[in-house]
Design a protein around this motif. Sequence first.
Motif, PDB file in Angstrom:
ATOM      1  N   GLY A   1     -69.677  -3.989 -47.307  1.00 42.63           N
ATOM      2  CA  GLY A   1     -70.826  -3.137 -47.009  1.00 42.63           C
ATOM      3  C   GLY A   1     -71.390  -3.362 -45.615  1.00 42.63           C
ATOM      4  N   CYS A   2     -70.618  -4.034 -44.770  1.00 36.54           N
ATOM      5  CA  CYS A   2     -71.073  -4.334 -43.414  1.00 36.54           C
ATOM      6  C   CYS A   2     -70.420  -3.405 -42.393  1.00 36.54           C
ATOM      7  N   PRO A   3     -71.232  -2.702 -41.587  1.00 37.31           N
ATOM      8  CA  PRO A   3     -70.657  -1.965 -40.458  1.00 37.31           C
ATOM      9  C   PRO A   3     -70.031  -2.970 -39.488  1.00 37.31           C
ATOM     10  N   VAL A   4     -69.166  -2.459 -38.615  1.00 35.18           N
ATOM     11  CA  VAL A   4     -68.361  -3.348 -37.775  1.00 35.18           C
ATOM     12  C   VAL A   4     -68.382  -2.873 -36.323  1.00 35.18           C
ATOM     13  N   VAL A   5     -68.479  -3.827 -35.395  1.00 34.25           N
ATOM     14  CA  VAL A   5     -68.181  -3.526 -33.991  1.00 34.25           C
ATOM     15  C   VAL A   5     -67.020  -4.423 -33.597  1.00 34.25           C
ATOM     16  N   VAL A   6     -65.898  -3.795 -33.193  1.00 39.53           N
ATOM     17  CA  VAL A   6     -64.702  -4.550 -32.842  1.00 39.53           C
ATOM     18  C   VAL A   6     -64.636  -4.743 -31.337  1.00 39.53           C
ATOM     19  N   LYS A   7     -64.369  -5.976 -30.928  1.00 39.39           N
ATOM     20  CA  LYS A   7     -64.011  -6.254 -29.538  1.00 39.39           C
ATOM     21  C   LYS A   7     -62.488  -6.139 -29.465  1.00 39.39           C
ATOM     22  N   ALA A   8     -62.024  -5.115 -28.733  1.00 32.17           N
ATOM     23  CA  ALA A   8     -60.579  -4.865 -28.646  1.00 32.17           C
ATOM     24  C   ALA A   8     -59.892  -5.996 -27.903  1.00 32.17           C
ATOM     25  N   HIS A   9     -58.624  -6.252 -28.238  1.00 31.38           N
ATOM     26  CA  HIS A   9     -57.879  -7.233 -27.455  1.00 31.38           C
ATOM     27  C   HIS A   9     -57.262  -6.544 -26.243  1.00 31.38           C
ATOM     28  N   PRO A  10     -57.331  -7.180 -25.060  1.00 32.23           N
ATOM     29  CA  PRO A  10     -56.825  -6.520 -23.846  1.00 32.23           C
ATOM     30  C   PRO A  10     -55.317  -6.250 -23.879  1.00 32.23           C
ATOM     31  N   ASP A  11     -54.584  -6.857 -24.814  1.00 28.80           N
ATOM     32  CA  ASP A  11     -53.145  -6.597 -24.878  1.00 28.80           C
ATOM     33  C   ASP A  11     -52.802  -5.262 -25.534  1.00 28.80           C
ATOM     34  N   HIS A  12     -53.772  -4.632 -26.207  1.00 29.11           N
ATOM     35  CA  HIS A  12     -53.429  -3.344 -26.843  1.00 29.11           C
ATOM     36  C   HIS A  12     -54.630  -2.413 -26.937  1.00 29.11           C
ATOM     37  N   PRO A  13     -55.186  -2.058 -25.769  1.00 26.26           N
ATOM     38  CA  PRO A  13     -56.369  -1.190 -25.777  1.00 26.26           C
ATOM     39  C   PRO A  13     -56.070   0.234 -26.270  1.00 26.26           C
ATOM     40  N   ALA A  14     -54.874   0.738 -25.991  1.00 29.27           N
ATOM     41  CA  ALA A  14     -54.567   2.111 -26.417  1.00 29.27           C
ATOM     42  C   ALA A  14     -54.445   2.167 -27.935  1.00 29.27           C
ATOM     43  N   THR A  15     -53.754   1.188 -28.511  1.00 26.08           N
ATOM     44  CA  THR A  15     -53.636   1.105 -29.969  1.00 26.08           C
ATOM     45  C   THR A  15     -55.023   0.967 -30.595  1.00 26.08           C
ATOM     46  N   SER A  16     -55.861   0.147 -29.968  1.00 28.16           N
ATOM     47  CA  SER A  16     -57.216  -0.073 -30.480  1.00 28.16           C
ATOM     48  C   SER A  16     -57.996   1.231 -30.518  1.00 28.16           C
ATOM     49  N   ALA A  17     -57.881   2.012 -29.443  1.00 22.22           N
ATOM     50  CA  ALA A  17     -58.616   3.274 -29.385  1.00 22.22           C
ATOM     51  C   ALA A  17     -58.127   4.237 -30.464  1.00 22.22           C
ATOM     52  N   LEU A  18     -56.812   4.310 -30.642  1.00 23.30           N
ATOM     53  CA  LEU A  18     -56.265   5.205 -31.681  1.00 23.30           C
ATOM     54  C   LEU A  18     -56.737   4.768 -33.069  1.00 23.30           C
ATOM     55  N   CYS A  19     -56.734   3.474 -33.306  1.00 25.13           N
ATOM     56  CA  CYS A  19     -57.121   2.978 -34.641  1.00 25.13           C
ATOM     57  C   CYS A  19     -58.622   3.145 -34.878  1.00 25.13           C
TER      58      CYS A  19
ATOM     59  N   ALA B   1     -67.896   0.799 -13.000  1.00 27.59           N
ATOM     60  CA  ALA B   1     -67.162   0.695 -14.258  1.00 27.59           C
ATOM     61  C   ALA B   1     -65.836  -0.033 -14.029  1.00 27.59           C
ATOM     62  N   VAL B   2     -65.556  -1.003 -14.870  1.00 26.99           N
ATOM     63  CA  VAL B   2     -64.301  -1.760 -14.765  1.00 26.99           C
ATOM     64  C   VAL B   2     -63.264  -1.077 -15.665  1.00 26.99           C
ATOM     65  N   PRO B   3     -62.151  -0.609 -15.082  1.00 23.40           N
ATOM     66  CA  PRO B   3     -61.170   0.116 -15.903  1.00 23.40           C
ATOM     67  C   PRO B   3     -60.434  -0.817 -16.867  1.00 23.40           C
ATOM     68  N   VAL B   4     -60.075  -0.295 -18.021  1.00 22.18           N
ATOM     69  CA  VAL B   4     -59.266  -1.029 -19.006  1.00 22.18           C
ATOM     70  C   VAL B   4     -57.907  -0.352 -19.057  1.00 22.18           C
ATOM     71  N   TRP B   5     -56.868  -1.086 -18.694  1.00 20.48           N
ATOM     72  CA  TRP B   5     -55.526  -0.533 -18.622  1.00 20.48           C
ATOM     73  C   TRP B   5     -54.670  -0.978 -19.800  1.00 20.48           C
ATOM     74  N   SER B   6     -53.859  -0.065 -20.242  1.00 16.20           N
ATOM     75  CA  SER B   6     -52.782  -0.429 -21.148  1.00 16.20           C
ATOM     76  C   SER B   6     -51.577  -0.817 -20.281  1.00 16.20           C
ATOM     77  N   VAL B   7     -50.989  -1.990 -20.573  1.00 16.87           N
ATOM     78  CA  VAL B   7     -49.904  -2.518 -19.743  1.00 16.87           C
ATOM     79  C   VAL B   7     -48.646  -2.690 -20.596  1.00 16.87           C
ATOM     80  N   ASP B   8     -47.504  -2.347 -20.031  1.00 15.58           N
ATOM     81  CA  ASP B   8     -46.225  -2.530 -20.722  1.00 15.58           C
ATOM     82  C   ASP B   8     -45.688  -3.917 -20.396  1.00 15.58           C
ATOM     83  N   PRO B   9     -45.656  -4.845 -21.373  1.00 17.42           N
ATOM     84  CA  PRO B   9     -45.205  -6.210 -21.056  1.00 17.42           C
ATOM     85  C   PRO B   9     -43.710  -6.270 -20.728  1.00 17.42           C
ATOM     86  N   ARG B  10     -42.957  -5.225 -21.091  1.00 17.22           N
ATOM     87  CA  ARG B  10     -41.510  -5.235 -20.782  1.00 17.22           C
ATOM     88  C   ARG B  10     -41.272  -5.004 -19.298  1.00 17.22           C
TER      89      ARG B  10
END
Lengths: 510, 510
Positions: free
Chosen positions: A160-178, A2-11
């Motif tokens: 009326g269309c179900p959706v599968v979103v490809k998250a952007h790697p710049d905000h995976p944590a936000t994507s998961a919450l949303c 499994a390839v981990p997906v990290w949330s990174v702080d750009p600051r």
Amino acid sequence: MAVPVWSVDPRTGKQREQVAVEATAGDVDAAVRAAAAALPALADRSVRSRLLRGAAGLLEEDAERIIAAADAETALGVPRLTGELARTAYQLRAFADVVEEGGFLDVIIDHADPDAKPIPRPDLRRFKVPLGVVAVYAASNFPLAFSVPGGDTASALAAGCPVVVKAHPDHPATSALCADVLRRAAVAAGLPDGTIGLVHGFEAGVALVKHPSIAAAGFTGSVPGGRALFDAAAARPRPIPFHGELGSLNPVVVTEEAAAERAEQIGAGLAGSFTLGVGQFCTKPGLVLAPGGEHGDRLVAALTGAAAGAGPGVLLDARMRDNFLKGVAARAGLPGVAQPVPAGDGGEHAVRPGFLTVAAADLAGQDAYDLLLEECFGPLTVVVRYGSAAELAAVLDRLPGNLTATAHLGAEEATRSGGEAAELLARLTALAGRVLVNGWPTGVAVAPAQHHGGPYPATTSTSTSVGGTAIERWLRPVAYQDTPPALLPPELRDDNPPGVPRRVDGVLER
Amino acid sequence: MAVPVWSVDPRTGKQREQVAVEATAGDVDAAVRAAAAALPALADRSVRSRLLRGAAGLLEEDAERIIAAADAETALGVPRLTGELARTAYQLRAFADVVEEGGFLDVIIDHADPDAKPIPRPDLRRFKVPLGVVAVYAASNFPLAFSVPGGDTASALAAGCPVVVKAHPDHPATSALCADVLRRAAVAAGLPDGTIGLVHGFEAGVALVKHPSIAAAGFTGSVPGGRALFDAAAARPRPIPFHGELGSLNPVVVTEEAAAERAEQIGAGLAGSFTLGVGQFCTKPGLVLAPGGEHGDRLVAALTGAAAGAGPGVLLDARMRDNFLKGVAARAGLPGVAQPVPAGDGGEHAVRPGFLTVAAADLAGQDAYDLLLEECFGPLTVVVRYGSAAELAAVLDRLPGNLTATAHLGAEEATRSGGEAAELLARLTALAGRVLVNGWPTGVAVAPAQHHGGPYPATTSTSTSVGGTAIERWLRPVAYQDTPPALLPPELRDDNPPGVPRRVDGVLER
């Protein structure tokens, strides 16, 4: 493995937390299948509107947590993200309005006409049906409004269309919450939580657009990434619509009259627009055509003062920072290009905004200068000084398609039909999907009349990704011929129980 | 060396006359440039409507000569071609109506709202503008209605797009006559004659779709040819919309109840539909799902009688005849396939209509039988006998996209909402762009509610090539933000001088 997906702080460049693992081909398949299973339940328009309103409410309830995560992994700042969340909730509700009103179904009814010439006509009733499961590719620069709960998702669910979103790697944590917000809203509306899928990882994004059960795709991002996915969509055994918003220079033309009247105001406004959000808007004005001579000089002076005063900022990720620094250097190194305010390194993890100037006569006809006509993502703009209407026209003729094109006009020329200003607007109309007068392209209002799209590479189709008509991307028409009333969808029955707007025998009815 | 283009009589296989030479790359470029030069003049909607009405009138004036040429090179017969010319003239005038009414501009106006939440809203006014020069690929089987003066050309001109038509090699003389009609109409309307271009030759067709100034394409023809052009359109540096109508099986489902009530009538109707025009309609019913048992047997018996009585006919060209004979033989040779009326050689240059039968149980899950689920252009249909609802569903699940799908229902089941017939119609809706009840798909009414398109390979997009909404293919939206009234197109001014239908601040207005 499994390839981990990290949330990174750009600051800081530091990893914050592991959010997920990259989706395998099997994970993508499972997400698409789960979404496809939700299609029948989404047929009910009232369910869709409950889903959209519910998602807006839950987004607002969870605002603090979502904004904190988004700020930590994008550095966009809490005020901007607070506004973006409000915009996203507004957008979800606006699409609920669209679903309830029903005009998007584009109902046309022609009753049978046995006396029609040249031949008798059957009864025909046409409306639009959802295409199927939509793949949404989230944008880097809008972790909410153009990502998991954003316009593509909202418009697809509205259709009326179900959706599968490809998250952007710049905000995976936000994507998961949303995604969690959307799924809770789905369940509350009586839908399966698979109605909205989320996958992480580059390979997952490629697998998604190739999946046989994906019926259409929406994308916001770069030209190379978007074009690769567009090509994959077109190369499928069964090609699918790919609505990609790829890149835009957003030219701004300042007339001599406008510069004479308000050079200082225009210079300051431009500085505000191109540095907004650290220059990371797809509608950033990246090319400004200003007159040579005294009034253009005043404009450049005002821009110099305002841009020099703009502080450094942190871009969305380190790769973008590298690309920005390289892009600035390559452009600044061209012969004849000056840097009144040099853009560049703004200290660790940050960049400084700046702008370049070049003479239109230098630019003309030289391929080496094509680089100045390509988008440079980040807080840079290029001011091209033109000496004549012919020089201005020559530069405009070289431009690719754009999301926006702007004219700054003088008070008098704005009141004259058929003159040079009208000609300029016609030129800009050929170049872009939105034409502005005396404004700035950053800031895209969510409104029924909005059009956020434009000739390629601005968009890969003729569609918009903002505004009510964005729903059109996910629908296809079907006509029913001589179908008994009992078997017609209610919107197509003569008595129109749902009360949708229709065109019946040529007459618009509500 | 110039390659001659010959008009050939399919009844004899003999060359009739040399009509033209194949267009070189330079000829294609010249035609596209001439068309592009006409773009500004077409901006005026009244000019477009004059052009379309003028073309309809001239087509009728020259009817005798055009029909004679078309009959001589297509063998479609004078009665059919007389009807097709009337339909083509009607269609040109119908698009003139569309242009004059202006609803296709899809005007949406949102006035500025400084109090809007979450942020103030600018003034936004959106309508649609023409895409540019459109490439039209003429169809073999409709020398008028889907060729030079046909629906693609009429809708493109209505949208304000000049056209370059790639003539079909089956009717070059007709194409030349019709291009002349259109050009005379253009000149009479004050337009340059380059508004409509005509090129001959396979290579010219490929060069056309790749030309940088071509903005979109319309195509009616085969899956391989259409897919190759679609791929070329998508692979361009600047991809363009490619609206191709490629192929369709047009499934027909006859329920047990319908067969019990009127097996004989359905069998005779089917024979009439699949042999019409020697089976050369894109809406020919190519697959018929009929119940097993007594009533299905009655249907097959009636079909046998009617099909055996249908005389031989001449296909559009010798290559099509070869392909038809090969296609029939390959299908008839599959194990379990019977030929109650064998289709095949009908004497020199002609073919005989016929049909095949096969059990749904044989068909299920065997790839060798995929051939039965592919269109066979010409007078052949395949009757699949199903023994249960599950067998019927299994066959429908294997079908690709279609232009049409038809249900023949019993009187009682047609009045029942939510039952098996409703379920069947939902299945057919997923498969096609037009769903018919108790009718035959051949004959495509030109009407505002028509939809002639469907899931791939029926169409490469979600568009229609027949009916008023076909104009949508050649337009893109543009929004004007805060643009002074003097510089707005008249359709977007508050006073709406041209009186087009609009949606203003959410309210439909006429």
